[in-house]
Design a protein around this motif. Structure first.
Motif: not given
Lengths: 311, 568
Positions: B515-527
């Motif tokens: 979950i934490a990795r997904k949240m990290n990606d939402m803020l960085t890679k994805d957006s």
């Protein structure tokens, strides 16, 4: 017919001033240097052509040509005075930085001169507003410059930025800041001179035939207080350049991509020990400009004083 | 005669005794330099590391993290776990027991009520507590007796060690702060500047943004500590001067966070009076993108608030273009050398929470241009700057603190961004002001009166839950909370909030990592709302005569100041 000797050609008094000025060796050297440095910063960038903000990482930390030749460290004719840690050309930065520093110096000096002379003449000539104006001068004199500038930055930076763009906005702010905080000495000197001159017979005579105050000031007072004004102008230019450098050195002046001599010094202090040239060159520019202007002031004072002239 | 000899002997024994025992205060004066000057001693009113660390000499939490990221009890007797019964099996409740006989520096006993009060203080209405995220999910804090505190959560709390743990949420004295709740918090100057604490030192003099004087706390729980009698924590100046003062001239014993170019640190260390120490933690230098409009033409109070979305940075394509046009390898080479590595993650460590996101590491200016082109930002008037559909040029105000490495980064990044068609204006602000959190100043990083800003931040301890939970809608800094929220970007995404909630209910470590990795990606890679640049090691320096220093990247650097001593 009696022969009359031909009159000597009509000479303006400014020629006398110039002759006297030329006698002052320091002032002549100062003038020469000032002209040189002005041309250097104005024409230099178009001749040299390198963008002072362009980074060139492969050519970073180049030494100036003299160190390069003497000690064999990495250097290049493309950057004769070396490059900084991001590969920006030091020479181009010196020219660009000089433009800003000199522009700030001249504009702030002229501004402070205008305010100072105005206040000084009004206070000296019209007794009724003398007390008011001089107490106001004392008041401004007691304001500390740096904190005042900081507050001005905070209050007006965004408004000016929106109106004039980032660079011009800060330029106006700094120039006005320095200008409105450095006119007091001029005002005091001018007032003192005006007080003595307005009691002279010719002013009295002008007054007795009904000359209006405005005419007396422009015709009799101003030309006679010219000499102290000129001298304080030269000192003002020097101190304006130094104040701007101090502000930039504190990191409070122009944005970091907008070089001025003070800013170049500030950026180079970290590596002062390994790359002394990055501190020496802008430092030298500041001190030599200030010194030359002071010498010019010295020479002007001698030349403008009719009692000294022709001796 | 005999009596005299005996008495002399007794006197001699008494004189020699302290030397043998290494008493409290026997090592004299300790000088610490923080080049960002602390502006308050109350961590609940400031997000600035400098303030929190200065306070950590005086205020202590129930438990904190050691240099390996393991929790150690401080005011608590032990760390409560499910195994020892301190945490209930359903993860709904944690019971802390205070050490016996704890005293505040004014001599009054520390009770469970102080812990209860600390929670009340940070969660008071209208207070805008800077550490609010630490107390998320807490339903109630109650004292069952003088030493026992029961914290009940509103939902199962897999990581119950957030409130009262780590340097950010120390225990404050209820008696001293009783009248400082909510909106009155910033007005209690005496309490905020000279808090009564339990730590090894207590404040004797506090000068805002300048210098703090401490003396050994006479009521510290270990009678033989601290070794130093007085401490001077000098703030201000710059990293260079701080490094020089420790390593070249030896005027100071400890210099915090020497963010200097690698070649510069090397040349300073050659001074021989001190040594640089470094460690990698979770500190990430990043560019934060403002999703709201900071334009000065907006009325005060509406600038940089959610009322006005940013005209073009709210477009994900623009943010991605900004991110991929940066050459992070070069930034590391210029700014950090061995003390940094390029990263695309907000959470770079520990391994289980670190995403495998490396897409941003390759600089791709052509793709960045293409992205802007496709999104409709074209240079219609040929001045090299792209315009929006309505003809407004893409101008960026890029601010950061005054620091040589950061200004180098600014220069490089500006060049890349101008190449893909932005007009970039740089601004640097003195660190004490920028990180000072003063709601009256327009230049704080929370107020964010700029389009993008750069700084570094990290999370204490090993669990990123509180850190990632900061990006919630109700954490957005605004005039309503005195600009004290932690959601600097003003991001408000229901999907992300759902993940925060989910993370808060998951106990399994693997699942938490996912979950934490997904949240990290939402803020960085994805957006690309956060543009991470460099995973920074922390470099500090101590003098050769200062012993006991253990550089801790998981908590305050001054965490074990009680154990510091003078090398004789």
């Amino acid at each position: 017919m009696t022969e009359t000797a031909p009159l000597p050609p009509v000479r303006s008094q400014w020629w006398d001033v110039w002759d006297q000025f030329r006698q002052h060796r320091g002032a002549m050297i100062g003038l020469g240097f000032l002209i040189f440095i002005t041309l250097f910063v104005i024409i230099g960038p178009s001749l040299w052509g390198l963008d002072p903000n362009e980074t060139d990482i492969r050519n970073k930390n180049l030494r100036p040509f003299y160190t390069g030749i003497l000690s064999g460290e990495k250097w290049s004719w493309a950057h004769p005075l070396g490059s900084d840690n991001l590969g920006r050309d030091v020479l181009a930065n010196l020219m660009q930085g000089g433009q800003i520093s000199m522009a700030v110096g001249w504009t702030a000096m002229i501004l402070s001169l205008v305010i100072g002379t105005l206040v000084g003449v009004l206070a000296g000539f019209f007794r009724r507003i003398d007390g008011l104006l001089m107490r106001f001068t004392d008041l401004v004199l007691s304001l500390p410059l740096l904190p005042l500038l900081l507050v001005m930055m905070l209050l007006f930076r965004d408004t000016l930025r929106a109106a004039f763009g980032p660079e011009t906005g800060i330029f106006i702010l700094i120039v006005v800041g320095i200008g409105v905080t450095s006119w007091m000495h001029t005002a005091r000197i001018v007032r003192g001179d005006v007080l003595t001159i307005k009691e002279r017979e010719y002013v009295l005579a002008a007054r007795s035939i009904g000359t209006p105050a405005r005419r007396i000031i422009t015709r009799h007072l101003l030309p006679n207080v010219m000499s102290p004004i000129m001298v304080s102008a030269t000192l003002g230019l020097a101190s304006a350049i130094i104040t701007e450098s101090a502000l930039s050195f504190l990191g409070l002046g122009f944005p970091s991509d907008f070089p001025t001599w003070g800013k170049l010094l500030f950026d180079s202090v970290d590596r002062m020990a390994s790359f002394p040239e990055r501190v020496i060159w802008p430092g030298l520019c500041i001190s030599l400009t200030v010194l030359s202007v002071n010498y010019i002031g010295d020479g002007l004072r001698d030349a403008l004083d009719p009692r000294l002239r022709g001796q | 005669m005999k009596l005299k000899t005996l008495m002399l002997g007794a006197v001699a024994t008494m004189a020699f005794a302290p030397a043998a025992m290494a008493d409290r205060g026997s090592d004299g004066q300790l000088n610490i330099i923080y080049w960002q000057a602390p502006s308050t001693m109350n961590p609940y009113l400031s997000g600035g590391t400098k303030d929190i660390e200065a306070a950590s000499l005086t205020l202590e939490p129930l438990a904190r993290y050691d240099e390996t990221g393991v929790m150690v009890p401080y005011l608590a007797e032990s760390v409560p776990t499910v195994e020892n019964g301190g945490v209930t099996a359903d993860l709904m409740q944690i019971t802390w027991v205070l050490k016996e006989g704890l005293l505040w520096s004014d001599g009054t006993p520390v009770t469970a009520n102080d812990v209860v009060f600390t929670h009340a203080y940070c969660t008071a209405e209208g207070g805008g507590c800077a550490q609010g995220a630490k107390f998320n999910g807490i339903e109630s804090v109650t004292a069952t007796d003088d030493r026992t505190v029961v914290v009940k959560f509103s939902a199962p709390m897999p990581n119950p060690y957030q409130g009262f743990v780590g340097q950010e949420s120390p225990i404050i004295q209820a008696a001293q702060f009783a009248d400082c709740l909510g909106e009155k918090a910033p007005t209690c100057t005496d309490a905020n500047f000279m808090p009564i604490g339990t730590g090894p030192f207590r404040v004797t003099d506090f000068r805002v943004n300048d210098v703090i004087q401490y003396e050994a706390n006479p009521n510290y729980r270990d009678a033989s500590k601290p070794a130093f009698a007085t401490v001077t924590l000098k703030g201000g100046g710059d990293a260079m001067a701080a490094g020089r003062a420790v390593m070249e001239t030896g005027e100071f014993d400890y210099a915090w966070n020497l963010q200097l170019a690698p070649d510069v640190i090397e040349s300073l260390a050659a001074g021989g009076k001190g040594v640089p120490i470094s460690g990698f933690g979770t500190l990430v230098e990043r560019i934060e993108v403002n999703l709201t409009n900071p334009s000065p033409s907006l009325p005060e109070g509406e600038r940089s608030t959610v009322a006005h979305p940013h005209p073009y940075l709210s477009d994900a394509a623009v943010r991605e273009a900004l991110s991929i046009s940066i050459d992070r390898d070069l930034l590391v080479e210029v700014g950090y050398g061995q003390a940094g590595r390029p990263t695309c993650n907000l959470v770079p460590a520990p391994a289980i929470y670190a995403s495998d996101n490396t897409a941003c590491l390759t600089q791709d200016l052509d793709r960045a241009k293409q992205l802007l082109e496709d999104a409709g930002y074209k240079d219609t008037n040929g001045d090299g700057v792209r315009e929006m559909a309505d003809g407004t040029p893409l101008t960026l105000l890029y601010q950061t603190s005054t620091n040589a490495v950061r200004q180098d980064f600014q220069a490089l990044i500006k060049e890349w961004w101008e190449e893909i068609g932005f007009a970039v204006e740089l601004r640097n602000i003195d660190g004490s002001v920028y990180f000072g959190g003063d709601p009256g100043s327009p230049d704080t990083f929370q107020k964010f009166y700029a389009d993008v800003e750069m700084y570094a931040n990290n999370f204490p301890g090993t669990d990123p839950q509180a850190y990632l939970s900061a990006y919630k809608c109700d954490q957005i800094p605004s005039p309503a909370n005195q600009w004290n929220g932690e959601n600097i970007n003003r991001v408000c995404d229901p999907a992300y909030e759902a993940l925060i909630a989910e993370l808060g209910q998951t106990a399994d470590l693997e699942a938490r990592g996912a979950i934490a990795r997904k949240m990290n990606d939402m803020l960085t890679k994805d957006s690309n709302i956060i543009i991470p640049l460099v995973d920074r090691g922390r470099v500090s320096a101590h003098s050769n005569t200062l012993g006991g220093v253990v550089l801790n990247t998981w908590d305050s650097e001054l965490w074990n100041a009680a154990d510091w001593f003078r090398v004789k």
